[in-house]
Design a protein around this motif. Structure first.
Motif, PDB file in Angstrom:
ATOM      1  N   ILE A 235       0.839  -1.181   0.000  1.00 10.61           N
ATOM      2  CA  ILE A 235       0.000   0.000   0.000  1.00 10.61           C
ATOM      3  C   ILE A 235       0.882   1.241   0.000  1.00 10.61           C
ATOM      4  CG2 ILE A 235      -1.833  -1.265   1.141  1.00 10.61           C
ATOM      5  CD1 ILE A 235      -1.392  -0.080   3.615  1.00 10.61           C
ATOM      6  N   GLY A 236       0.377   2.273  -0.637  1.00 14.39           N
ATOM      7  CA  GLY A 236       1.141   3.503  -0.769  1.00 14.39           C
ATOM      8  C   GLY A 236       0.542   4.568   0.137  1.00 14.39           C
ATOM      9  N   MET A 237       1.417   5.348   0.759  1.00 16.42           N
ATOM     10  CA  MET A 237       0.929   6.426   1.612  1.00 16.42           C
ATOM     11  C   MET A 237       1.451   7.728   1.031  1.00 16.42           C
ATOM     12  SD  MET A 237       1.190   6.726   5.690  1.00 16.42           S
ATOM     13  CE  MET A 237       0.261   7.995   6.553  1.00 16.42           C
ATOM     14  N   VAL A 238       0.553   8.636   0.728  1.00 19.48           N
ATOM     15  CA  VAL A 238       0.952   9.885   0.095  1.00 19.48           C
ATOM     16  C   VAL A 238       0.721  11.043   1.060  1.00 19.48           C
ATOM     17  CG1 VAL A 238       0.589  11.405  -1.872  1.00 19.48           C
ATOM     18  CG2 VAL A 238       0.327   8.938  -2.138  1.00 19.48           C
ATOM     19  N   ILE A 239       1.800  11.687   1.449  1.00 12.19           N
ATOM     20  CA  ILE A 239       1.688  12.833   2.348  1.00 12.19           C
ATOM     21  C   ILE A 239       2.421  14.009   1.717  1.00 12.19           C
ATOM     22  CG2 ILE A 239       1.637  11.322   4.349  1.00 12.19           C
ATOM     23  CD1 ILE A 239       4.488  12.053   4.936  1.00 12.19           C
TER      24      ILE A 239
END
Lengths: 353, 353
Positions: A62-66
């Motif tokens: 899963i990718g986390m974009v901040i």
DNA sequence: TTTAGTTTGTGAAACGTTTCAATTATGATA
DNA sequence: TATCATAATTGAAACGTTTCACAAACTAAA
């Protein structure tokens, strides 16, 4: 690096059998299973997750974009998400957009071509500008938005009760006897800003106090600039509530520059808490967000979706509570003590007026 | 999601041709190329990186292993590594071990089964305890160690000149007239600790001052505990140099608890700088490490290895300089001013003695 | 018109798994 | 011993690419 073929050859079975042993399916005789396990052990075999992903069409990633891990608001959240992901066997990759559209585009393209199963996003964008999130969603990739809730998207969210959080801070100040309480908010396009502002207004209305509003953009510099203006007001407000810690820090610089001090000359309460600040002065009174939990719960919610633990239903919205941590930046200041002396029965009385 | 087959069918060419167009090989006629590009565009085709990785045996992914992103030392470094990786088309995934062996094992297993091309690691372990790093290295996966240099491993490293950094701080204090300068170091197993300690000793010897050494473990709590002891010394040291910011923060708590203040009662200089602290008091004099650069250069070094930009040679060791940032936590304190009055030609004289 | 050479395009194998239908082995029963 | 049911095992296709040897289509020279 050993492959399933090598294991099969060594154990004198077919690759299908090795696969079955790995998957733990029960239709393998104990003897064969032992033989295969021995071979695996002997070769130090590790299944190739890439091949597995290709076949199964699921990457367990899963990718986390901040926007920027360098903002002290994020590390705890990322940590929470990683803990949840790892516990369930998922790989979490975090990306900093730096709020640059070009970079954001590159990141989402990468996420897509790598067939990332799901996305955790803290959108920096304004209302109506989520081309990538919307695209992911419509192509069937589950998304959970953290911290900020895009009202224009049917997406799962995990947020905090921003309004209630600010109310905690304002109520605390009111209780301590402060009456002219200013508010330094962030740009209204940022989702959390209107909610926090609403909390300020509600609490102030309840206390029958006049609104004194300033607006920054959640960045340090804007806190510094607004600070100069706020401190120049006559009469100077007795207290300030800042909508995030970066602006609070900027404000503190303005305070120092004006030769003033918190809380002696003006009290300060803020949204966000940062661990490293313990020990430094002033020790801020702050509204602490459960950032770790947001990341943790968000990742779990996302993985539930991926694994269809919950039958598909409408979007889920988790709202977590904030907590007030009282420091010494909201101790009654000089002006306040003067007023307490003037009015007859002390501070309590001034609250009723 | 469209595959290369769909594109080939739509453009009426073979999949090999589509692959050639994507790869930009020149043996495709302009007409065909246009047809293929149109098909790609029309279908919104994105090559499946998983399949590509399987075939090419390269994932273009690198893993970064740190102990805890929540430690303010890391975010900048991670950001630097991500910027470098993204610029070169690599995916960076960061992992927090929390210094838990079990978790570390799980992480390295995941990294291995996902066939991550290379590793960026900030090892928390002590000398001689790098089973996973050593295993990765011996199985041919390039590793670059950041911040800390395991002397027992033939591995590329990017570190800072720790000794020189501490010397900067001590020299600064000496120059300002401080004479009894204590040092709060970290556990010696941690690589950077001996170097920083050596810097302290060297600078103190040069100034012909007596050593006053304390030892913590780089965590906040140990700074607090050592703080109580340091403050109880009689005579109390005039200044303290802390080996990292967490211990400095813990020390500050001890100072506050003792009813004392920095720099009035004791000066403080520390390793590490943290942006959010600007605006808070005391404004620390600190040795700033180029953490962003460490991450950035480390990732580039790693990718150079992966792409064999440099012919294989022995390990490369990059050593970056630190910089002293003078705050107000090292302003001459009370004792010092007293001494200056006592000796004839002022502070300068006391330095010569 | 051949021949040879150059472009351009393609078929098929391979990467390392999973999965399912089909096959073989093993016992149990008649 | 033959038959059948069940348990254990396997062959082969598929996932979506890259790549290489080869084929086809042109072009230029003989």
């Amino acid at each position: 690096m050993a492959t399933i073929k090598d294991v099969a050859a060594l154990a004198r079975v077919s690759i299908a059998t090795v696969s079955n042993v790995m998957a733990g399916v029960p239709r393998v005789s104990p003897a064969t299973r032992r033989r295969v396990e021995a071979a695996i052990e002997q070769l130090g075999y590790r299944p190739n997750h890439v091949a597995r992903s290709l076949k199964s069409r699921r990457t367990r990633a899963i990718g986390m974009v901040i926007s920027d891990i360098t903002n002290p608001f994020f590390p705890e959240m990322v940590r929470g998400a990683e803990d949840a992901a790892l516990a369930r066997g998922y790989l979490l990759s975090t990306f900093n957009t730096g709020d640059l559209p070009e970079r954001e585009k590159q990141i989402f393209a990468m996420l897509e071509s790598r067939r990332t199963d799901g996305l955790l996003v803290v959108t920096a964008l304004k209302r109506g500008e989520h081309p990538h999130v919307a695209a992911a969603l419509s192509s069937g990739v589950p998304v959970v938005c953290l911290d900020r809730r895009p009202q224009d998207l049917a997406v799962d969210t995990v947020t905090v009760d921003n309004a209630a959080g600010v109310e905690l801070a304002v109520d605390h100040l009111v209780e301590r006897g402060f009456r002219s309480i200013a508010y330094l908010g962030g740009g209204l396009g940022m989702y959390v800003a209107p909610e926090r502002l609403a909390g300020y207004r509600r609490a102030m209305r309840r206390a029958r106090l006049p609104l004194i509003e300033f607006r920054g953009d959640f960045r340090r510099e804007s806190g510094y600039q607004a600070g100069s203006k706020i401190l120049a007001l006559r009469p100077r407000p007795e207290a300030l509530v800042a909508a995030n810690i970066l602006m609070a820090a900027g404000f503190l610089e303005a305070v120092a520059e004006a030769g003033l001090e918190v809380p002696r000359d003006i009290a300060l309460a803020t949204f966000d808490n940062v661990a490293i600040l313990r020990g430094f002065r002033p020790h801020l009174t702050c509204v602490e967000q459960p950032t770790y939990r947001m990341g943790y719960d968000g990742a779990n919610l996302l993985i539930d979706r991926l694994e269809q633990v919950t039958p598909h239903s409408g979007p889920v919205h988790l709202v977590l509570p904030c907590k007030l941590v009282v420091g010494d930046s909201t101790q009654p200041c000089r002006v306040l003590r003067g007023r307490a002396l003037a009015s007859a029965p002390g501070v309590a009385a001034s609250l009723e007026s």
